[in-house]
Design a protein around this motif. Sequence first.
Motif, mmCIF file in Angstrom:
data_model
loop_
_atom_site.group_PDB
_atom_site.id
_atom_site.type_symbol
_atom_site.label_atom_id
_atom_site.label_comp_id
_atom_site.label_asym_id
_atom_site.label_seq_id
_atom_site.Cartn_x
_atom_site.Cartn_y
_atom_site.Cartn_z
ATOM 1 N N GLY A 77 12.823 -2.227 -18.669
ATOM 2 C CA GLY A 77 14.326 -2.163 -18.842
ATOM 3 C C GLY A 77 15.787 -2.307 -18.242
ATOM 4 O O GLY A 77 16.776 -2.963 -18.355
ATOM 5 N N LEU A 78 15.306 -2.224 -16.754
ATOM 6 C CA LEU A 78 16.303 -2.467 -16.142
ATOM 7 C C LEU A 78 16.438 -3.897 -15.634
ATOM 8 O O LEU A 78 16.007 -4.984 -16.059
ATOM 9 C CB LEU A 78 16.021 -2.140 -14.793
ATOM 10 N N ALA A 79 18.168 -3.617 -15.160
ATOM 11 C CA ALA A 79 18.684 -4.801 -14.941
ATOM 12 C C ALA A 79 19.949 -4.418 -14.085
ATOM 13 O O ALA A 79 20.940 -3.254 -13.797
ATOM 14 C CB ALA A 79 19.069 -6.100 -15.979
ATOM 15 N N ILE A 80 20.220 -5.476 -13.002
ATOM 16 C CA ILE A 80 21.919 -5.486 -12.339
ATOM 17 C C ILE A 80 22.326 -5.996 -12.203
ATOM 18 O O ILE A 80 21.938 -7.058 -13.106
ATOM 19 C CB ILE A 80 21.305 -5.628 -10.628
ATOM 20 N N HIS A 81 23.591 -5.431 -12.793
ATOM 21 C CA HIS A 81 25.047 -6.051 -13.992
ATOM 22 C C HIS A 81 25.950 -6.115 -11.887
ATOM 23 O O HIS A 81 26.216 -5.049 -11.806
ATOM 24 C CB HIS A 81 25.175 -5.795 -14.792
ATOM 25 N N ALA A 82 26.871 -7.044 -12.285
ATOM 26 C CA ALA A 82 28.411 -7.215 -11.351
ATOM 27 C C ALA A 82 28.980 -8.010 -11.499
ATOM 28 O O ALA A 82 29.069 -9.233 -12.632
ATOM 29 C CB ALA A 82 27.897 -8.226 -9.750
ATOM 30 N N LEU A 83 29.939 -7.244 -11.908
ATOM 31 C CA LEU A 83 31.195 -7.835 -12.674
ATOM 32 C C LEU A 83 32.980 -8.083 -11.204
ATOM 33 O O LEU A 83 33.177 -7.408 -11.225
ATOM 34 C CB LEU A 83 32.288 -6.906 -13.563
ATOM 35 N N GLU A 84 33.120 -9.761 -11.208
ATOM 36 C CA GLU A 84 33.001 -9.093 -10.249
ATOM 37 C C GLU A 84 34.523 -10.196 -10.042
ATOM 38 O O GLU A 84 35.188 -10.841 -11.256
ATOM 39 C CB GLU A 84 32.897 -10.664 -9.367
ATOM 40 N N TYR A 85 35.903 -9.509 -9.172
ATOM 41 C CA TYR A 85 37.242 -9.615 -9.571
ATOM 42 C C TYR A 85 38.091 -9.336 -11.412
ATOM 43 O O TYR A 85 38.737 -10.222 -11.481
ATOM 44 C CB TYR A 85 37.684 -11.163 -9.642
ATOM 45 N N GLY A 86 37.485 -8.074 -11.627
ATOM 46 C CA GLY A 86 37.876 -7.923 -12.934
ATOM 47 C C GLY A 86 37.570 -8.761 -14.085
ATOM 48 O O GLY A 86 37.753 -8.606 -14.758
ATOM 49 N N ALA A 87 36.144 -9.539 -13.956
ATOM 50 C CA ALA A 87 35.691 -9.571 -14.373
ATOM 51 C C ALA A 87 34.726 -8.931 -15.621
ATOM 52 O O ALA A 87 34.891 -7.936 -15.857
ATOM 53 C CB ALA A 87 34.748 -10.720 -14.464
ATOM 54 N N THR A 88 34.543 -9.266 -17.051
ATOM 55 C CA THR A 88 34.000 -8.373 -18.499
ATOM 56 C C THR A 88 32.941 -9.095 -18.918
ATOM 57 O O THR A 88 32.770 -9.865 -18.313
ATOM 58 C CB THR A 88 35.484 -8.822 -20.032
ATOM 59 N N TYR A 89 32.495 -8.740 -19.622
ATOM 60 C CA TYR A 89 30.824 -8.951 -19.945
ATOM 61 C C TYR A 89 30.865 -10.381 -20.745
ATOM 62 O O TYR A 89 32.002 -10.533 -21.543
ATOM 63 C CB TYR A 89 29.911 -7.746 -21.475
ATOM 64 N N ASP A 90 29.813 -10.740 -20.000
ATOM 65 C CA ASP A 90 29.481 -11.977 -20.686
ATOM 66 C C ASP A 90 31.204 -12.931 -20.137
ATOM 67 O O ASP A 90 30.785 -14.677 -21.123
ATOM 68 C CB ASP A 90 29.716 -12.310 -22.149
ATOM 69 N N SER A 91 31.466 -13.049 -19.780
ATOM 70 C CA SER A 91 32.655 -13.802 -19.024
ATOM 71 C C SER A 91 31.614 -14.456 -17.513
ATOM 72 O O SER A 91 31.142 -14.349 -17.314
ATOM 73 C CB SER A 91 34.000 -13.757 -18.725
ATOM 74 N N ALA A 92 32.837 -15.711 -17.053
ATOM 75 C CA ALA A 92 32.194 -16.303 -15.794
ATOM 76 C C ALA A 92 32.040 -15.520 -14.790
ATOM 77 O O ALA A 92 31.054 -16.270 -14.439
ATOM 78 C CB ALA A 92 33.499 -17.433 -15.330
ATOM 79 N N GLY A 93 32.443 -14.548 -14.702
ATOM 80 C CA GLY A 93 32.185 -13.372 -13.578
ATOM 81 C C GLY A 93 31.980 -12.074 -13.937
ATOM 82 O O GLY A 93 30.763 -11.631 -12.970
ATOM 83 N N HIS A 94 30.835 -12.115 -15.098
ATOM 84 C CA HIS A 94 29.315 -11.037 -15.093
ATOM 85 C C HIS A 94 28.123 -11.851 -14.821
ATOM 86 O O HIS A 94 28.189 -13.146 -15.112
ATOM 87 C CB HIS A 94 29.296 -11.127 -17.083
ATOM 88 N N VAL A 95 27.624 -11.301 -13.616
ATOM 89 C CA VAL A 95 26.352 -12.034 -13.022
ATOM 90 C C VAL A 95 25.449 -10.969 -13.261
ATOM 91 O O VAL A 95 25.362 -9.934 -12.741
ATOM 92 C CB VAL A 95 26.661 -12.493 -11.148
ATOM 93 N N TRP A 96 24.481 -11.614 -13.753
ATOM 94 C CA TRP A 96 22.777 -10.590 -13.833
ATOM 95 C C TRP A 96 21.793 -11.986 -13.353
ATOM 96 O O TRP A 96 21.817 -12.729 -13.856
ATOM 97 C CB TRP A 96 22.976 -10.057 -14.905
ATOM 98 N N SER A 97 20.798 -11.069 -14.148
ATOM 99 C CA SER A 97 19.816 -11.820 -14.797
ATOM 100 C C SER A 97 19.868 -12.992 -16.092
ATOM 101 O O SER A 97 19.337 -14.216 -15.379
ATOM 102 C CB SER A 97 18.311 -10.948 -14.560
ATOM 103 N N GLY A 98 19.836 -12.492 -16.350
ATOM 104 C CA GLY A 98 21.281 -13.855 -18.188
ATOM 105 C C GLY A 98 22.092 -15.072 -17.303
ATOM 106 O O GLY A 98 21.811 -15.937 -17.950
ATOM 107 N N ALA A 99 22.638 -14.929 -15.796
ATOM 108 C CA ALA A 99 23.556 -15.755 -16.133
ATOM 109 C C ALA A 99 23.299 -15.269 -14.128
ATOM 110 O O ALA A 99 24.117 -15.081 -13.411
ATOM 111 C CB ALA A 99 24.884 -15.285 -16.444
ATOM 112 N N PRO A 100 22.314 -15.646 -13.509
ATOM 113 C CA PRO A 100 22.180 -15.590 -12.404
ATOM 114 C C PRO A 100 22.959 -16.489 -11.320
ATOM 115 O O PRO A 100 23.233 -15.999 -9.880
ATOM 116 C CB PRO A 100 20.862 -15.513 -11.952
ATOM 117 N N ARG A 101 23.252 -17.820 -11.822
ATOM 118 C CA ARG A 101 23.947 -18.230 -10.858
ATOM 119 C C ARG A 101 23.216 -18.797 -9.267
ATOM 120 O O ARG A 101 21.630 -18.382 -8.904
ATOM 121 C CB ARG A 101 25.312 -17.319 -9.592
ATOM 122 N N ASP A 102 23.795 -19.878 -8.959
ATOM 123 C CA ASP A 102 23.194 -20.146 -7.544
ATOM 124 C C ASP A 102 23.242 -19.999 -6.027
ATOM 125 O O ASP A 102 24.487 -19.694 -6.026
ATOM 126 C CB ASP A 102 23.007 -21.619 -7.673
#
Length: 345
Positions: free
Chosen positions: A215-240
């Motif tokens: 159940g582990l995962a790494i999460h990054a909140l970039e530049y003050g982002a909140t969960y499920d916003s554009a700056g929330h980066v994780w395996s569910g929203a990994p980016r290119d």
Amino acid sequence: MIKISTISIAGGALVLAAGAGLYMQTSAAAPAVEISELTPVAEVAVSVLDALPADAEGPADLSQDRVELASITLMSSDATDLPKIMTADADFPITPILAAASSDDLMVDRVTETPSVVQDCPVDMVGETRAAAMVSVVLTAPCQPNARVVFQHSGLKFSTTTDDAGRVEVEIPALSENALFLAMMDDGNGAGVEMAVDTLAFYDRSVVQWHGESGLAIHALEYGATYDSAGHVWSGAPRDPGVAARGEGGFVTRLGDTGVDGADMADVYTFPTGTAKSQGDVAVSVEVAVTDLNCGREVAADVIEVSEGIASEMARLDVTVPGCDAVGDYLLLKNLVSDLKIAAR
């Protein structure tokens, strides 16, 4: 050493049926006659009779036309001793009796003595550098379709499977500038490739890896982002990876195949610290989702961080997941990986 399956003394002609063919000795005066595997038995008999001198001697005391010995091991140096069983006053029959060396006997011996040929089926691997200090690795194992493969690189470890053709391609974040990638199959075969990744110094990386359904995962909140916003980066929203190559933000690479029983898995977060277009903070954390598969259990993880092209020593994490009444909740693990402070370039 020659392995003899059957010996017959047929009218004075000594017939040795061997796994490698027929070997015959007729008398002390006559040299050994070596017959190839494919010579018919009748032609063997004629060859032996032709090899006999006019005054050849035969066996002295044989109650039947032939004597058969079931099995014997004959050293090639002993061949000259064979005529000692011959005596001087025996007559040779015109037609020798040949029943010891049948084609079936020779075929069985040939199969027994000849080693099987193993098909040449190597495991090969090639690599190619990609944007954002990534390396595309292609492994080919044509004799191992749908087989488990474990990849390793600078402490990073994850497992996946080959496809129906025995091929697998995966993009791996480099953790060292002189990057060595290894792959190992379950049968012990493997391959490796070494790549130079000069751009790694421009990126920071955080690695969390585990085994099985943790159940582990790494999460990054970039530049003050909140969960499920554009700056929330994780395996569910990994980016290119192209986002990082352009200095616009980070991305997450999930490695491993959850379809593999007890798979080794990893999350790698990459941020372009050296080329970022914006300044600010990036909060990086590890979370555990409480599920039916991990609730009430202890899970373990390894953590590696890379900065300016240098990887840290691996750190070990052990944590007890809340009970099954907490399924659906998340356990936040702070300070396990470092936050980033980004200065605009």
